[in-house]
Design an enzyme around this catalytic site. Sequence first.
Site, PDB file in Angstrom:
ATOM      1  N   LYS A 166      60.056  -7.983  44.343  1.00  0.00           N
ATOM      2  CA  LYS A 166      59.085  -6.987  45.063  1.00  0.00           C
ATOM      3  C   LYS A 166      57.922  -7.981  45.648  1.00  0.00           C
ATOM      4  CE  LYS A 166      60.895  -3.326  44.261  1.00  0.00           C
ATOM      5  NZ  LYS A 166      61.544  -2.181  45.198  1.00  0.00           N
ATOM      6  N   GLU A 324      70.558  -0.967  41.856  1.00  0.00           N
ATOM      7  CA  GLU A 324      69.292  -1.212  41.078  1.00  0.00           C
ATOM      8  C   GLU A 324      68.961  -0.202  39.638  1.00  0.00           C
ATOM      9  OE1 GLU A 324      66.544  -1.367  44.148  1.00  0.00           O
ATOM     10  OE2 GLU A 324      66.041   0.588  44.002  1.00  0.00           O
TER      11      GLU A 324
END
Length: 375
Positions: A166, A324
């Site tokens: 991220k 994910e």
Amino acid sequence: MTEATVARIRLFLIESPIKMARLQGVGNVKGTVKRVLIELTSSDGIVGWGEAAPWEVFTGTPEAAFSALDIYLRPIVLGKPVRRIRALMAELDRALVGHAEAKVGIEMALLDIVGKSSGLSVADLLGGRVRDTIPLSFSIADPDFAADLERMRKMVPEGNIIYKVKTGVKPHREDLDHLEAIRKEFGDKVDLRVDYNQALAPFGAIKILRDVEQFAPTFIEQPVPRKYLDVMAQLTAALETPVLADESCFDRRDMMEVVRREAADAVSIKLMKAGGLFEAQAIMAIADIAGLPGYGGTLWEGGIGLAAGTQLIAATSGISLGCEFYMPHHVLTEDVLEERVANRAGHVVVPDGPGLGIRVSEASVRANARVLAEA
């Protein structure tokens, strides 16, 4: 023979502690996550489970999903034939704008019932399996990067090779340092991806992303806000690394625009965005025509929602970039399933029982429930 109908609905607004904070670009999460669980019981006594997991900075709030289910959708669902799922989903869309998560929760519970009554898995109901396991992607999103690096040192030897970093939350230089540290320690043994969650402004985005390209990511996910679809197209054309659309693609109309404008090379398919497993397959069918592979994304679902996601991916060949679905194993301190969906050698194993292939723990549901509504 009398057709089975929905006889009872129970709704649980639950709040579950998580093991680590998550920095996610457009919003951060720490402490707990909330979601709504839906239990439907058919007139012949079969129970099906669904899950609605909104995120307030992405689609809406769990409290709003709970109210939508309890006040607006409950009267429509009660008494409806459990096998006429497409007809009911169309009726829900006419009755209530938005609230995709609430609607997909109803749909997955109905599919769970139909699967159990017929002895078929949800993947069978969606057309049959094309895969039995799905490569698992773990998100590097802990505010403490050293803690994530230590997790990788344990996970990589176990076969977990896909990691999505991220980015865009911390300073750019820090993002580059983290990517460099991962490549330096693990080299090409890991499949590295990056996700900006809309964090970049259009001005200057290309320079930042060209810096990131030196670390050979498999894709760059949603670098700019969804409203800048023309910028997404410019970045897709300019970069060597594939660009993946997430927030830019919620439904079939969005997918058509992404394809028409050539605004991405791949797409994140999320049940909570799509509002249904059938709808997710329809979105992916458009992507297939354009040659765009899919990636199994999530918001903050637990085991019920992610079991539905595995069944979808098992039956949808185009969703080929992994998933994910790491929340129940790696982030939630407790899930609501009696036995968590299996992870093996870096892959999620698709449950092979009827329906969603899971068993829900009533004790865990009640222990985590903050609000209960039943009728």
